[in-house]
Design a protein around this motif. Structure first.
Motif, PDB file in Angstrom:
ATOM      1  N   VAL A 183      -7.473   6.588   0.618  1.00  0.00           N
ATOM      2  CA  VAL A 183      -7.220   5.494   1.392  1.00  0.00           C
ATOM      3  C   VAL A 183      -7.942   5.042   2.528  1.00  0.00           C
ATOM      4  O   VAL A 183      -8.478   4.045   2.549  1.00  0.00           O
ATOM      5  N   GLY A 213      -4.631  11.776  -0.827  1.00  0.00           N
ATOM      6  CA  GLY A 213      -4.026  10.353  -0.548  1.00  0.00           C
ATOM      7  C   GLY A 213      -4.669   9.814   0.466  1.00  0.00           C
ATOM      8  O   GLY A 213      -5.200   8.719   0.483  1.00  0.00           O
ATOM      9  N   PHE A 272      -6.462   0.301  -3.873  1.00  0.00           N
ATOM     10  CA  PHE A 272      -5.943   0.657  -2.397  1.00  0.00           C
ATOM     11  C   PHE A 272      -6.119  -0.820  -1.598  1.00  0.00           C
ATOM     12  O   PHE A 272      -5.400  -0.826  -0.425  1.00  0.00           O
ATOM     13  N   LEU A 330       0.743  -1.178  -0.183  1.00  0.00           N
ATOM     14  CA  LEU A 330       0.052  -0.186   0.045  1.00  0.00           C
ATOM     15  C   LEU A 330       0.652   1.237  -0.049  1.00  0.00           C
ATOM     16  O   LEU A 330       0.402   2.122  -0.884  1.00  0.00           O
ATOM     17  N   VAL A 372       0.607   4.181  -2.976  1.00  0.00           N
ATOM     18  CA  VAL A 372       0.318   5.317  -2.650  1.00  0.00           C
ATOM     19  C   VAL A 372       1.591   6.391  -3.154  1.00  0.00           C
ATOM     20  O   VAL A 372       1.346   7.470  -3.710  1.00  0.00           O
ATOM     21  N   ALA A 425     -11.007   3.967   1.067  1.00  0.00           N
ATOM     22  CA  ALA A 425     -11.118   2.343   0.460  1.00  0.00           C
ATOM     23  C   ALA A 425     -10.959   1.329   1.532  1.00  0.00           C
ATOM     24  O   ALA A 425     -11.877   0.442   1.500  1.00  0.00           O
ATOM     25  N   TYR A 426     -10.378   1.877   2.702  1.00  0.00           N
ATOM     26  CA  TYR A 426     -10.671   0.816   3.864  1.00  0.00           C
ATOM     27  C   TYR A 426     -11.760   0.843   4.649  1.00  0.00           C
ATOM     28  O   TYR A 426     -12.283   0.001   5.644  1.00  0.00           O
TER      29      TYR A 426
END
Lengths: 273, 295
Positions: free
Chosen positions: A140, A136, B23, A121, A125, A143-144
């Motif tokens: 992220v 950024g 990601f 990851l 990035v 996404a999580y």
């Protein structure tokens, strides 16, 4: 009739003291002088030293970290809720080939430890030129957070009545309009619950910014506080550190006191299904 | 109405899917390959080394310290948290509600809201040998001899960290178990009481069996927490991970191996090991629950 027996009351009270005492101690220490903290850890402050808070806010950059957290968490939360609810709704309401595969692609991610993804990851990035930037971190974080959001809202959208959506379609609504004007308002209780859960998860994020956000000017609150605890410890500005910690705790405390019933219901809903 | 269906579906799914693949999915997938290389972060310089990284893990004393500490946490943290939470939940709820129960529940839950970094900084102070709350408290009640440098003694440091995990987690499970207990039909408790059952036998005979599924979920969640421990150890302990590896955890070893020493391939192998540990644990915990159901 409520019971008032001795041993249960003692047990419940003892754990309440164990829970609350360190917190109360931190808040009172934030209002004391360094001298009082060092010599009299248990006594209340002789007078209220709010200048500790001011020193932490500006001098130790807590204000700046707070602001960074607001931007990153605010952006990620909005994006997570938008994308998560769209995916959950599309998968819950539109049977198509591959529907299950897409669903499990999202949901399976919940069961993987973040540590496994950490190294690749970082380089993903970095290659995108997003290391240490707000966009950024926002992407992220989003996404999580999306997998849990999809998992939670998927179940929720399935429970909503199909007739309302069908009626709206007959009235000439487009698919997008049905979602935004009809289904989203109906799903409000679910959105609020998962929104609170996501907010806390994102606000408390530490591992991801630690790896992806090396620029001290863009530190989020958790990073800033951790850095502060090291540097202030060396400079022995104890009261300033307690003040920084109290400032970081206060918004959560206020939100909890105001919404505690919803928060507890929302956070445990995911675990009992 | 079919018109615009596919366009809507594409618009709803594609942005999130792209984000997810870039990601989340791709890093996880890359990790399995990188763990078989000697990559040190230089583009194009990853050589395939097969299972070398994994056999090296077996003789890496720091990593083995970390595995041992995570294993101890896996045994102690879920058991202690669930036991405490079950006790408190059955006191707070139970057949007839006790005075103050709901208010207590609000207090117990609060640490769950705090970021782990705040908790770590806070408890770093509580454990501080000179000015900390804990030692000052011991001195105040005349137990000054029991005062310790909690995080600096190898035999105490891990227990001190685990106590913080339990402290911060109990409240969540009190609320969870209490909700489950409230879902049990009141008649069951009344019938038991008419039969003359005391508090403990009601708990063992009715509450616990009916809470089995919730306990199982709690066990899996807490096990995952116990396999982590990164934030508390990184912020609270000396070193971090010390003294002398006493609080080292796999997440910390991985983080340091990658981002301090630049051994990215090797660090990723630790991630893969952690993944299989978590997977095995979850499967065992769920299996164990099911076999009990059949028995």
């Amino acid at each position: 009739m409520k019971r008032l027996d001795f041993f249960p009351q003692l047990a419940m009270f003892s754990w309440a003291v164990v829970t609350a005492l360190p917190l109360i101690w931190a808040v009172t220490s934030s209002l004391k002088t360094d001298d009082e903290i060092l010599n009299d850890p248990w006594s209340p402050p002789s007078s209220l030293h709010f200048e500790n808070w001011a020193r932490a806010w500006t001098g130790a950059n807590i204000g700046r970290y707070f602001f960074n957290s607001l931007i990153v968490v605010g952006g990620a939360l909005l994006l997570t809720m938008l994308l998560g609810s769209l995916v959950a709704y599309a998968l819950a309401r539109y049977p198509f080939r591959g529907n299950r595969i897409v669903y499990y692609t999202f949901v399976a991610a919940m069961f993987f430890p973040v540590f496994l993804a950490l190294v690749p990851l970082f380089f993903v990035v970095q290659q995108l030129g997003l290391l240490g930037t707000y966009p950024g971190l926002i992407l992220v974080y989003t996404a999580y957070a999306v997998p849990f959001t999809v998992f939670f809202l998927h179940a929720f959208f399935r429970t909503l009545p199909a007739e309302v959506a069908e009626a709206a379609v007959l009235d000439g609504c487009s698919h997008g309009a049905v979602f935004f004007r009809v289904m989203l308002p109906l799903a409000r209780p679910g959105l609020v619950a998962v929104g609170i859960f996501n907010f806390l998860g994102l606000w408390n994020q530490y591992l991801l910014p630690l790896v992806l956000n090396p620029d001290p000017d863009r530190y989020v609150l958790a990073q800033g506080l951790a850095a502060l605890s090291v540097s202030q410890g060396y400079r022995s500005d104890w009261s300033g550190l307690f003040a920084g910690m109290t400032i970081a705790m206060l918004p959560v405390l206020v939100a909890y006191v105001a919404f505690q019933r919803h928060i507890r219901a929302g956070m445990t809903a995911g675990a009992v299904r | 109405m079919r018109h615009g269906r596919w366009r809507f579906l594409a618009g709803a799914l594609v942005p999130a899917l792209v984000l997810h693949v870039v990601f989340v999915v791709s890093p996880y997938a890359q990790a399995f390959y990188l763990s078989l290389t000697d990559w040190t972060g230089v583009a194009g310089e990853a050589h395939y080394v097969g299972a070398d990284n994994f056999s090296r893990l077996g003789s890496d004393t720091l990593f083995l310290d970390a595995v041992r500490n995570n294993a101890v946490m896996l045994l102690v943290v879920p058991a202690a948290t669930i036991a405490l939470a079950l006790l408190l939940a059955s006191l707070v709820a139970g057949p007839s509600k006790r005075w103050g129960g709901s208010a207590y529940q609000i207090v117990y839950f609060f640490p769950q809201m705090l970021s782990l970094v705040i908790i770590a900084v806070l408890w770093g102070f509580v454990y501080n040998p000179n000015t900390g709350l804990l030692n000052a408290g011991l001195r105040a009640i005349g137990l000054g001899a029991a005062a310790r440098s909690w995080l600096a003694e190898p035999s105490l440091a891990l227990a001190a960290v685990m106590a913080v995990i339990v402290w911060s987690s109990v409240g969540f499970y009190v609320v969870l178990f209490r909700a489950a207990i409230d879902g049990i039909p009141q008649e069951l408790f009344e019938a038991a009481r008419i039969d003359g059952a005391g508090g403990w036998s009601v708990f063992r005979g009715i509450t616990l069996p009916l809470l089995k599924e919730n306990v199982q979920v709690a066990f899996v969640y807490l096990g995952i927490i116990a396999l982590d421990g990164f934030v508390l150890v990184q912020v609270m302990t000396v070193g971090p991970g010390g003294p002398d590896g006493a609080t080292e955890v796999v997440g910390l070893t991985l983080y340091r191996t990658a981002f301090t020493y630049g051994k990215f391939g090797y660090a990723t192998a630790m991630g893969v090991a952690l993944f299989f540990a978590a997977l095995t644990f979850s499967i065992l915990a769920l299996r164990w629950g099911r076999s009990h159901e059949e028995a």
